[in-house]
Design an enzyme around this catalytic site. Sequence first.
Site, PDB file in Angstrom:
ATOM      1  N   GLY A  19       0.855  -1.383   0.115  1.00 29.89           N
ATOM      2  CA  GLY A  19       0.011   0.242  -0.011  1.00 29.89           C
ATOM      3  C   GLY A  19       0.905   1.176  -0.056  1.00 29.89           C
ATOM      4  N   GLY A  21      -0.698   4.564  -0.255  1.00 28.74           N
ATOM      5  CA  GLY A  21      -1.598   5.623  -0.362  1.00 28.74           C
ATOM      6  C   GLY A  21      -1.276   6.680   0.876  1.00 28.74           C
ATOM      7  N   GLY A  22      -2.470   6.812   1.497  1.00 30.38           N
ATOM      8  CA  GLY A  22      -2.311   8.136   2.645  1.00 30.38           C
ATOM      9  C   GLY A  22      -1.031   7.707   3.545  1.00 30.38           C
ATOM     10  N   ILE A  23      -1.234   6.474   4.210  1.00 30.15           N
ATOM     11  CA  ILE A  23      -0.109   6.096   5.206  1.00 30.15           C
ATOM     12  C   ILE A  23       1.266   5.654   4.254  1.00 30.15           C
ATOM     13  CG2 ILE A  23       0.619   4.448   6.874  1.00 30.15           C
ATOM     14  CD1 ILE A  23      -2.184   4.163   7.968  1.00 30.15           C
ATOM     15  N   ASP A 105      -5.987  -0.122   3.011  1.00 28.78           N
ATOM     16  CA  ASP A 105      -7.149   0.412   3.141  1.00 28.78           C
ATOM     17  C   ASP A 105      -8.538  -0.493   3.086  1.00 28.78           C
ATOM     18  OD1 ASP A 105      -7.498  -0.012   0.494  1.00 28.78           O
ATOM     19  OD2 ASP A 105      -7.609   2.196  -0.103  1.00 28.78           O
ATOM     20  N   ASP A 108     -10.390  -7.164   3.705  1.00 26.91           N
ATOM     21  CA  ASP A 108     -10.067  -8.127   2.924  1.00 26.91           C
ATOM     22  C   ASP A 108      -8.340  -8.484   2.625  1.00 26.91           C
ATOM     23  OD1 ASP A 108     -10.757 -10.555   1.495  1.00 26.91           O
ATOM     24  OD2 ASP A 108     -10.377  -9.786  -0.403  1.00 26.91           O
ATOM     25  N   ALA A 109      -7.762  -7.326   2.246  1.00 26.85           N
ATOM     26  CA  ALA A 109      -6.352  -7.439   1.916  1.00 26.85           C
ATOM     27  C   ALA A 109      -5.610  -7.733   3.146  1.00 26.85           C
ATOM     28  CB  ALA A 109      -5.889  -6.168   1.013  1.00 26.85           C
ATOM     29  N   CYS A 161     -36.288  -6.815   3.572  1.00 26.42           N
ATOM     30  CA  CYS A 161     -37.492  -6.016   3.716  1.00 26.42           C
ATOM     31  C   CYS A 161     -37.364  -4.609   3.896  1.00 26.42           C
ATOM     32  CB  CYS A 161     -38.439  -6.717   4.771  1.00 26.42           C
ATOM     33  SG  CYS A 161     -37.578  -6.991   6.154  1.00 26.42           S
TER      34      CYS A 161
END
Length: 607
Positions: A19, A21-23, A105, A108-109, A161
């Site tokens: 990853g 991205g942001g971090i 993020d 699942d990963a 419903c």
Amino acid sequence: MASQEQLSAIKRAKVLMVGAGGIGCELLKTLALSGFQDIHIIDMDTIEVSNLNRQFLFRQSHVARDAVLRFRPNISITPYHANVKESCFNVDFFKEFDVVLNGLDNLDARRHVNRLCLAADIPLVESGTTGFLGQVTVHLKGKTECYECQPKPAPKTYPVCTITSTPSKFVHCIVWAKDLLFAKLFGDKNQENDLNVRSSDTANLSEHSEDVFECRKDEDIERYGRRIYDHVFGHNIEVALSNEETWKNRNKPRPIYSKDVLPEEQTKENGNEEKGCAADDVSAMDIGNLTFDKDDQLAVEFVTAAANIRASSFGIPLHSLFEAKGIAGNIVHAVATTNAIIAGLIVIEAIKVLQKDNNNYRMTYCLEHPSRKLLLMPVEPYEPNRSCYVCSETPLSLEVNTQRSKLRDFVEKIIKAKLGMNFPLIMQGASILYEVGEDLEEDMVAIYAANLEKALSELPSPVTSGSVLTVEDLQQEFSCSINIKHREEFDEEKEPDGMLLTGWVEAPVDNDNNKPIRNDESTSNALPSVETLEGEKDDEIQETSEVVEAFAGKKRKLSEVSEVTAPDPSGPSSINQNKPEKLDIDDKDDELIISDDWESLTKKKKL
């Protein structure tokens, strides 16, 4: 100043980042500036303009590797523009590294990487942020709890419903617009869908009942759009109103027809302009074969428009495009400074892992604001949860109606959604009930496909109460056992899946004392793990956490637990509830201060 031992460990380390991205953006920068020489990065996204407000390492033209090499040209950065769940990133691949650092993020990963690290026996440093909250945790096989030792809340689901008939919140309208209407209009035409798509209304249809959503011959797009609009927002509401019992204690919805908001001559009265624009969006979409994507602007506009029309019908307050996108995409907006703090803490823990500094690992939580009188809260990692089905191989239990539930339901709702397996192999004894793989022969693919449509009790090796299923994911080198218990009925409101999976939440029982034995003592008081929402590139989220409620937690430190003796539930807490301990970074002259005196922090070194 870092010691010579630390510098040596840093320079010879081979690090895998998952990853960017942001971090991950902040983490890559911090790793490079800290002296790491061999960094590998897996990330499937690209940089977009909207990312740049918090990912200061990048410009619009950059990829992560190029940006870092501009100021650290002599280090080795190996990028993999791919999904970490691809088969090439297997256990052997993970074994090449000294430590794995997650900046992901989605749940699942994270689960996938956790299992690969366990199988490869490689340390994992996990992380996550949500706004001003964040955390960093260390996971070592057999020494600390794994990422899945504490159950993660399942994504919020709503009874069918409620979604289809009696919505009371705007989120109900979003789910209806995204998962039912959008999917029916633009998705797989053969998929099951709970929309009322059949009608015998002779005013609109031929003598025989037909699928309302099918475009008729010689029908222009506007006429088709109006017909769908009238059926979904008008006719279906009137059908619902005919059941008077439903509305005895509820406000009745109001049918809305296209002529009410979008006159034939396309003129719009001032009072109907907003809803008229929504009608344009709903009626003018081209038919395709799509799945909803929160990064697809047209898809988001459609879902927002449809949800607002339905909300108006049911007397629910309308929401803006920005608000609706956040709900539909499960978006929590990121704060750049929190990402930077968490990235720094990841590197601190990674250095400890490389030095095998077992006594000083910390799980560190970043708190929300100064009124709590804490900036960061460090606690010692916890020992593995002996009830964990992932790292302790504790069997799970599944209550299910074996006569009604199909194998497909079991695969989709339990194996994939709950257990996070990608390529499952399901066995009962020596009998294989289902398998996924690229090397399967065609006749076996056909057999397993046919099994999916059979009830559990109708399978070649019938699954009934008392059956034990073994489920494996060969890519993750992970397996678990599931004990089956037949159950006739389920509460649709509380158990919408029609199945109940239990096991790793519950503790084993001490038969001598007739009381539960827990490694974590109490899930209700335990420090909560960072939980996951779907990631979003425009407003990058990492995870959510209710950290500040954890001060009264009584989970136990590794140093307080004997390898032989079960922990004493009345033992001391791992958290000093009056004055949290400080977290050492390098030495006494360069430490991260944890203080109950917020003002004093301005006079001390901070991260």
